[in-house]
Design an enzyme around this catalytic site. Sequence first.
Site, short mmCIF file in Angstrom:
data_model
loop_
_atom_site.label_atom_id
_atom_site.label_comp_id
_atom_site.label_asym_id
_atom_site.label_seq_id
_atom_site.Cartn_x
_atom_site.Cartn_y
_atom_site.Cartn_z
N ALA A 33 -2.86 -3.22 22.72
CA ALA A 33 -2.60 -3.79 24.52
C ALA A 33 -3.99 -5.16 24.45
CB ALA A 33 -1.97 -3.01 25.04
N LYS A 120 -3.68 -5.66 -11.57
CA LYS A 120 -2.91 -7.13 -11.92
C LYS A 120 -2.02 -7.15 -10.24
CE LYS A 120 -1.34 -10.76 -14.91
NZ LYS A 120 -0.38 -11.37 -13.81
N CYS A 430 32.41 14.37 2.87
CA CYS A 430 34.04 15.40 2.27
C CYS A 430 33.84 16.45 3.48
CB CYS A 430 33.43 15.86 1.10
SG CYS A 430 34.17 17.21 0.93
S1 IVH Z 1 -8.15 -13.20 -12.81
C1 IVH Z 1 -9.74 -15.72 -14.82
N1 IVH Z 1 -7.85 -10.71 -11.74
O1 IVH Z 1 -2.23 -13.04 -12.42
C2 IVH Z 1 -8.77 -15.31 -14.60
N2 IVH Z 1 -6.20 -12.40 -12.25
O2 IVH Z 1 -2.25 -15.44 -15.45
C3 IVH Z 1 -7.95 -15.31 -13.47
N3 IVH Z 1 -3.88 -11.74 -11.33
O3 IVH Z 1 -1.77 -15.74 -11.75
C4 IVH Z 1 -7.25 -14.84 -12.89
N4 IVH Z 1 -4.28 -9.99 -10.25
O4 IVH Z 1 -3.46 -15.01 -9.11
C5 IVH Z 1 -7.11 -12.20 -12.06
N5 IVH Z 1 -7.15 -8.78 -10.62
C6 IVH Z 1 -6.64 -10.06 -11.10
C7 IVH Z 1 -5.63 -10.42 -10.85
C8 IVH Z 1 -5.32 -11.99 -11.63
C9 IVH Z 1 -2.98 -10.50 -10.39
C10 IVH Z 1 -2.68 -13.37 -11.36
C11 IVH Z 1 -3.61 -14.19 -11.32
C12 IVH Z 1 -2.73 -15.36 -11.77
C13 IVH Z 1 -2.30 -14.81 -12.88
C14 IVH Z 1 -2.70 -14.48 -14.07
#
Ligand code: IVH
Length: 692
Positions: A33, A120, A430
């Site tokens: 709020a 990742k 049941c």
């Molecule tokens: S580095 C230098 N770090 O994964 C290389 N990418 O093919 C650039 N992704 O779509 C990527 N988590 O967006 C990097 N911790 C991470 C990541 C990451 C996800 C994705 C990125 C890209 C794909 C790489």
Amino acid sequence: MTSPRERAAALRAELERHNRLYYVEDAPELTDAEYDRLFRELQALEQAHPELAAPDSPTQRVGGAPATDLAPVRHEAPMLSIRTETDTEDAGAAKFDARIRRELELAAGDAPVEYAAELKLDGLAISLRYEKGALARAATRGDGEVGEEVTANVRTIHSIPLKLKGKAPEVLEVRGEIFMTRAAFEKMNRRQAEAGEKLFINPRNSAAGAVRQLDPKITAQRPLSFSAHGFAVVRGWRLPQRHSEVLDRLAAFGIPVDSRRAVVHGAEGLIEYHRRIRAEREKLPFDIDGVVYKVNDLGLQRSLGNVAREPRWAIAHKYPPQEEVTEVLAIEVQVGRTGTLTPVGRLKPVFVGGVTVSSATLHNEDELRRKDVWAGDTVVVRRAGDVIPEVVSVRTPGPRRAEDRFEMPQSCPVCGSPVVRVAGEAATRCTGGLYCKAQRKQTLLHFAGRRAMDIEGLGEKLVDQLVERDLVANPADLYRLDAATLAHLERMGEKSAQNLVLNMERSRKAELHRFIYALGIPGVGEEVAKLLARHFGSLAAFLSADWPALMADKEAARKENAQRKKRAEAAREVPLEGIGPELADAIGKFVQEPHNREVIARLSGALQVSAPPRQARAAGKTFVLTGSLTGMTREEAREALEARGHKVAAAVSKKTDYVVAGAEAGTKLEKARSLGVPVIDEAELKQFLKER
Ligand code: IVH
């Protein structure tokens, strides 16, 4: 007197700060709020003085006018992709380290290479361009050279700062991932279902779709998150030497960066990280498909360079997939502990999430119809961690003859009693109660379970026999079994019969919260059981409670019966926080039902149920445990704290009272220090537990 311009600037700075506290640091200082009040003041000011409107104003986060298409943007530095290691085991990490050492021409005796290890994230890659500290442009990856402009959409994502905190560089292009947490995804789908709209397939697709909307107002309604994993262009900024330090600096600018990242050394460090994150994977609030390793030294990164569109200094190390495709051989019905009939798909066995799966739940009739699953269909199956495998969706329909369509039976497939479906509920049940052998078996298995009475050795095979031979009808009967009777059962020798009796004897000494949980009262899970145990302090008090008077809805209780309230006060009973009237009603009905009463009475005669010391109503302290302890496991520490009425939280925030830091405590410790939360060590924790 402040001018409207000054006031607008002050409000923007203030709103941006609270945005960050709420969405990035998880440590809000204002109520919703209060935030709304400031927000509306700024909105009114901008409407009255259109010349004050600015694209980086927090009011723009609700989304502006729709576009007709997404304009192409050429990236100043290309958006690279990343090489994938297909070996999902330790060897994958070792291979990468060996390759890096070779390419850096290191000898066997040289020091281990330092790496930045990160999650990742499974989302949509995005490039954020900040000019003089203000978000100037956001673009998708596209083909890596040319992406799509999505600035208006990205402005609606609250965790992305519209203005950087502190002294910002001339130009800074941040690279990262837009994603959706699983909780946000599910909540969004529940809302879609209620509105009768179509459901989204998975968090990744929903995030990608939301960012590439033409109408930013639609994006604004989607619960998107962002996490940065690197940078591309920088001007007017002294670049640190390490990648991990770049991310630290981005975090200092107020940009979200994942807290599970780590700096590790050599193949061993990579392997340890890969294993640790795999163990945490299911508990993460979002999906990941692996981890990423990067050579941490930016100088070394430059010397390693790229091959094609992939840097030589980074790799994605994947985990086994949690989803696979297989065929539904048949759809059967299982009867659960409370009589719920669950449709279950028998599957052609498939390896998913680390195990072979041959059946998967379809939850209930509505879910089955929504997904439109028939026997013979090819489906996507998901198994994440300990969660029961489920059929996610149909990949390709089968021949679909009339007999392949699932029909909910009219009577229980186990006991033949009629089934009912209460209006407004998803479950078909049941009506056989404990007459139904399926319900009996499940009740016994739940009672004996590890988190309940923990009777080791009382598994499915044994319970089947005990029920089928009418040796046991309810949990109280268990304590009348002797070794001689048990030894006659299949797969039971003399020795295992004796062991089982011993285990049952051991279970007679039970903690109150485990006993309450073991009873299997509908709606009473472990957390509620703990709450009840703390509140009542003894089994007798729990059983004789005046349930209607205890309903958390104090207002209604007061109106209903002032007399009763006085009585409750005289007995110094306090309303049960966290338990709503419906649940209180269900508990009351359960413990007062004659058959249950009898079983509970017999059980309380056979057991010694002990309870923690009764707690004052003011809840205890909130703890966060981090790092590894030596004299106890974190689980034991948690139990000891909870038994004394304290809470153990997963994340550090301003509301945390103490952080207990064991060996190798990481980001939670850092966060505690940055928020000024007191940090204690294991010895101090032990002292604390002794004193209270
Ligand atoms: S580095 C230098 N770090 O994964 C290389 N990418 O093919 C650039 N992704 O779509 C990527 N988590 O967006 C990097 N911790 C991470 C990541 C990451 C996800 C994705 C990125 C890209 C794909 C790489």
